[in-house]
Design a protein around this motif. Sequence first.
Motif: not given
Length: 123
Positions: A38-50, A90-96
């Motif tokens: 996930r990536q929130a505005p102004g932040k690095e993309r971070e790991f959530v789950a795998a 938890d607000t962010a753009v979520y990517y798989c």
Amino acid sequence: QVQLVESGGGLVHPGDSLRLSCAASGRTFSRHATGWFRQAPGKEREFVAAIFWSVSITYYADSVKGRFTVSRDNAKNTVYLQMNSLKSEDTAVYYCAALRSGTYYEKSNYDYWGQGTQVTVSS
């Protein structure tokens, strides 16, 4: 080539739940794990789950452990992220993404990404 399409994002209130989906197509057998970032505005993309497909082993970031659950449906080539007790942070753009090789929590080890789905948690 692997194609990934996320869906299920939206606007919810704190404490609500959402389920994200990641539908995979193409040479999916060439990748053995799917990660959520996930990536929130102004932040690095971070790991959530795998999740590792063949053995169904799962991993979570500490910030979501106990609230989020990653699962997969092999027959549908789809990975899910069930998100409960959502918080504003938890607000962010979520990517798989599909893991090429290496450690599951490093985004540089993923070579195929979906377009992302927006999750907004707000009162």
